[in-house]
Motif scaffolding. Structure first.
Motif, PDB file in Angstrom:
ATOM      1  N   SER A  46       1.031  -1.309   0.012  1.00 46.38           N
ATOM      2  CA  SER A  46       0.035   0.049  -0.123  1.00 46.38           C
ATOM      3  C   SER A  46       0.851   1.279  -0.070  1.00 46.38           C
ATOM      4  CB  SER A  46      -0.883   0.044   1.150  1.00 46.38           C
ATOM      5  OG  SER A  46      -0.079   0.041   2.493  1.00 46.38           O
ATOM      6  N   ASN A  47       2.272   1.174  -0.236  1.00 47.12           N
ATOM      7  CA  ASN A  47       2.720   2.404  -0.370  1.00 47.12           C
ATOM      8  C   ASN A  47       3.021   2.882   1.054  1.00 47.12           C
ATOM      9  OD1 ASN A  47       5.008   4.221  -1.501  1.00 47.12           O
ATOM     10  ND2 ASN A  47       3.469   5.421  -2.296  1.00 47.12           N
ATOM     11  N   ASP A  48       3.099   2.311   2.069  1.00 47.71           N
ATOM     12  CA  ASP A  48       3.376   2.752   3.541  1.00 47.71           C
ATOM     13  C   ASP A  48       2.161   3.444   4.130  1.00 47.71           C
ATOM     14  OD1 ASP A  48       5.700   1.852   3.610  1.00 47.71           O
ATOM     15  OD2 ASP A  48       6.743   3.897   3.259  1.00 47.71           O
ATOM     16  N   SER A  49       0.675   3.015   3.852  1.00 47.59           N
ATOM     17  CA  SER A  49      -0.291   3.735   4.144  1.00 47.59           C
ATOM     18  C   SER A  49      -0.829   3.122   5.518  1.00 47.59           C
ATOM     19  CB  SER A  49      -1.513   3.283   3.153  1.00 47.59           C
ATOM     20  OG  SER A  49      -2.826   3.963   3.801  1.00 47.59           O
ATOM     21  N   ALA A  50      -0.938   4.146   6.422  1.00 42.47           N
ATOM     22  CA  ALA A  50      -1.271   3.940   7.888  1.00 42.47           C
ATOM     23  C   ALA A  50      -2.815   3.474   7.874  1.00 42.47           C
ATOM     24  CB  ALA A  50      -0.976   4.903   8.709  1.00 42.47           C
ATOM     25  N   SER A  51      -3.547   4.204   6.979  1.00 41.48           N
ATOM     26  CA  SER A  51      -5.038   3.720   6.829  1.00 41.48           C
ATOM     27  C   SER A  51      -5.336   2.349   6.177  1.00 41.48           C
ATOM     28  CB  SER A  51      -5.788   4.632   5.730  1.00 41.48           C
ATOM     29  OG  SER A  51      -5.692   6.029   6.344  1.00 41.48           O
ATOM     30  N   ALA A  52      -4.323   1.740   5.433  1.00 42.34           N
ATOM     31  CA  ALA A  52      -4.614   0.314   4.991  1.00 42.34           C
ATOM     32  C   ALA A  52      -4.112  -0.516   6.199  1.00 42.34           C
ATOM     33  CB  ALA A  52      -3.654   0.105   3.671  1.00 42.34           C
ATOM     34  N   LEU A  53      -3.342  -0.078   6.750  1.00 45.33           N
ATOM     35  CA  LEU A  53      -2.903  -0.902   8.015  1.00 45.33           C
ATOM     36  C   LEU A  53      -4.003  -0.977   9.226  1.00 45.33           C
ATOM     37  CD1 LEU A  53      -0.506  -2.606   9.231  1.00 45.33           C
ATOM     38  CD2 LEU A  53       0.441  -0.649  10.173  1.00 45.33           C
ATOM     39  N   GLY A  54      -4.766   0.139   9.392  1.00 43.96           N
ATOM     40  CA  GLY A  54      -5.593   0.300  10.212  1.00 43.96           C
ATOM     41  C   GLY A  54      -6.699  -0.566   9.478  1.00 43.96           C
ATOM     42  N   LEU A  55      -7.224  -0.382   8.264  1.00 40.86           N
ATOM     43  CA  LEU A  55      -8.300  -1.376   7.651  1.00 40.86           C
ATOM     44  C   LEU A  55      -8.068  -2.899   7.901  1.00 40.86           C
ATOM     45  CD1 LEU A  55     -10.734  -1.305   6.348  1.00 40.86           C
ATOM     46  CD2 LEU A  55      -9.568  -1.333   4.128  1.00 40.86           C
TER      47      LEU A  55
END
Length: 432
Positions: A46-55
Motif C-alpha cells: 500500500s506504499n506505507d499507508s497507515a490507513s490500509a494498516l488500520g483497515l
C-alpha cells in the motif's frame, strides 16, 4: 527463589494444563509472526499507508463484533475441547492458503484483507472458548495462577514471535513467515488430542436455553462485573492499538526497518510478560482497586510513549507500558472469571473478549487516521490520555458507590509520601 518459582508455575504440574499451555505457546509464536509479516506486507503493498494498516487490523477484529458472543454461547453449550480442536485446525488451513499466495507472488492487498477477515472469524469464536476452557484444566484454587500463566504464554509469544519475524522478513521476506505459522498452528490440536478427558474439571450445566441475552442480564445485575467490563471497553477502544501505531512509528517517524518494528513490539511484550507473571501468585479474586490502579498506570505511561524523543526512549517506555497493560487486562480477567458462575462463564468471557478485541474495528482505523494525518506520536498520546481519563472516572464512580475515600497521609519516615485508600462502612448491598 525456588519456592517463589514453584508458586509462580505451579499450574504446570497439572498435565492437562501443561499440554494446553505448550500447544498455545507454539501456536501463538506463529500467530505473532504472522501479524508482523502481515502488517509489513500491507505497508509494502500500500506504499506505507497507515490507513490500509488500520483497515486490515479492523477486518481482522471485526468478526469479534459479530461472532464472539455466539462463541461464548457455544462454549456454555458444547464440549469446549472439541470446539478448540476444530477452530485451530481451520486456522492452520487458512494460514497455509495465505502463505501459498505470498510465496507464489500472486498476493494482492485484497487477498490480505480477505484472509484477515476469515482468520479473524475463526479467532472470534475460538478465544472465548479457550478463555473459559482454562477453568476445566485446573482446580479452582489454581485458576488465578493458570489464568496468569495463560497470559504469560500469550506475552512470551509476543516477545519471541515479532523478534523472529523481524529477522526472518529482513533475511527471507514475508513468505516463509506465513508458512511457519501453518506448522505452529497445528500444535494446539496435538496437545488437545492428548488431554486426559477424565481429569477435566467440568461442572454439569444445562445444555439448553443458553441464550446470549441471559448473559447480558446476568452481568447487568452485577456491578462488580459491569464496572471492569466498561473500563476494559474504554481503555481497549483508545489504548490497545499498538499493532497499528508501532509499525507506523518505526517506519515513518523513526525511519527504521522491520527489525526495529519487531524490537518495539518485543519491548512492549517484555513488559507484558512481567505484568502477566506479576499476577501469578494471586490466590483469590483481585480487588476492584487493583484493576483501577493498573488502568491508571497504563494510561499515563502510554501517553508518555507519544512524547518519546528518540527510538530508544520509546522502546524503553514501552516496557512498563506493556507491564501495566497486561496487568490491568489480567486482573480484569481474573476478577470476572472468579466472580462468574460456571453456567454463565462462556458468555461472560465472550463479553470480555468482545470489549477487549471487538473495539479494534473502531479503534484501529481511528488511530490509523490520526497516525497518518497528524503523526503516530499524537495517536499514541491521545490513546493514553483517553485511557487515563476513563480510569480516573471509573475510580471516582467506585469510590462514590462504595463510600470509600482516598486520604493523603505523611508517614513518619523522611521523603516518603503514601496515598492509602480509606473506606467508610460499606452498606451490605454494595459490591466492591
Amino acid at each position: 527463589m525456588r519456592a517463589r518459582l514453584g508458586t509462580t508455575f505451579q499450574s504446570l504440574r497439572t498435565r492437562n494444563f501443561r499440554l494446553f499451555a505448550t500447544g498455545q505457546l507454539t501456536k501463538l509464536i506463529g500467530v505473532w509472526m504472522l501479524f508482523v509479516a502481515q502488517d509489513w506486507l500491507v505497508l509494502e503493498l500500500s506504499n506505507d499507508s497507515a490507513s490500509a494498516l488500520g483497515l486490515v487490523t479492523a477486518l481482522q477484529f471485526a468478526p469479534v463484533l459479530l461472532f464472539t458472543l455466539y462463541g461464548g454461547k457455544l462454549a456454555d453449550r458444547h464440549d469446549k475441547r472439541r470446539l478448540l480442536i476444530a477452530a485451530n485446525a481451520i486456522f492452520s488451513v487458512m494460514a497455509l492458503g495465505l502463505g501459498l499466495l505470498v510465496v507464489t507472488d500472486v498476493v494482492t492487498l485484497g487477498w490480505v484483507f480477505v484472509s484477515a477477515a476469515l482468520m479473524g472469524t475463526v479467532h472470534a469464536v475460538e478465544v472465548p472458548v479457550r478463555q473459559s476452557f482454562v477453568s476445566e484444566l485446573v482446580t479452582r484454587e489454581l485458576l488465578p495462577n493458570a489464568l496468569s500463566l495463560s497470559a504469560a504464554t500469550f506475552n512470551s509469544a509476543r516477545i519471541i514471535g515479532p523478534a523472529v519475524a523481524g529477522l526472518a522478513i529482513a533475511a527471507f521476506g514475508t513468505g516463509p513467515v506465513f508458512m511457519l505459522t501453518t506448522v505452529a498452528a497445528t500444535a494446539p490440536v496435538i496437545g488437545l488430542l492428548r488431554l486426559n478427558v477424565a481429569e477435566l474439571h467440568r461442572v454439569e450445566s444445562p445444555r439448553t436455553d443458553t441464550r446470549i441475552r441471559d448473559g447480558f442480564r446476568y452481568v447487568w445485575r452485577r456491578h462488580d462485573l459491569k464496572l471492569p467490563l466498561a473500563l476494559l471497553f474504554s481503555v481497549a477502544l483508545t489504548g490497545f492499538n499498538f499493532q497499528v501505531i508501532l509499525a507506523v512509528l518505526a517506519k515513518s517517524e523513526f525511519k527504521t526497518g522491520a527489525e526495529a518494528f519487531g524490537l518495539l513490539s518485543t519491548s512492549l511484550a517484555v513488559g507484558a510478560l512481567g505484568g502477566a507473571l506479576a499476577g501469578s501468585g494471586r490466590r483469590s479474586r483481585p480487588s476492584v482497586y487493583v484493576v483501577l490502579g493498573a488502568a491508571i498506570g497504563f494510561g499515563a505511561l502510554e501517553a508518555a510513549v507519544g512524547l518519546a524523543p528518540t527510538f530508544w526512549v520509546a522502546a524503553l517506555l514501552l516496557v512498563p507500558t506493556g507491564f501495566f497493560m497486561i496487568y490491568f487486562a489480567q486482573a480484569t480477567n481474573q476478577r470476572i472469571q472468579l466472580g462468574t458462575e460456571p453456567a454463565f462463564r462462556g458468555r461472560v468471557m465472550a463479553m470480555f473478549v468482545l470489549f477487549f478485541a471487538g473495539t479494534m474495528p473502531i479503534g484501529a482505523p481511528m488511530m490509523g487516521y490520526f497516525a497518518e494525518h497528524f503523526g503516530p506520536r499524537l495517536g499514541i498520546s491521545i490513546g493514553g490520555t483517553a485511557s487515563l481519563v476513563a480510569a480516573l472516572a471509573a475510580l471516582a464512580l467506585q469510590l462514590r458507590r462504595s463510600g470509600a475515600r482516598i486520604r493523603l497521609r505523611l508517614r513518619p519516615l523522611p521523603k516518603f509520601y503514601v496515598i492509602s485508600p480509606v473506606e467508610s462502612p460499606v452498606p451490605s448491598h454494595a459490591s466492591v
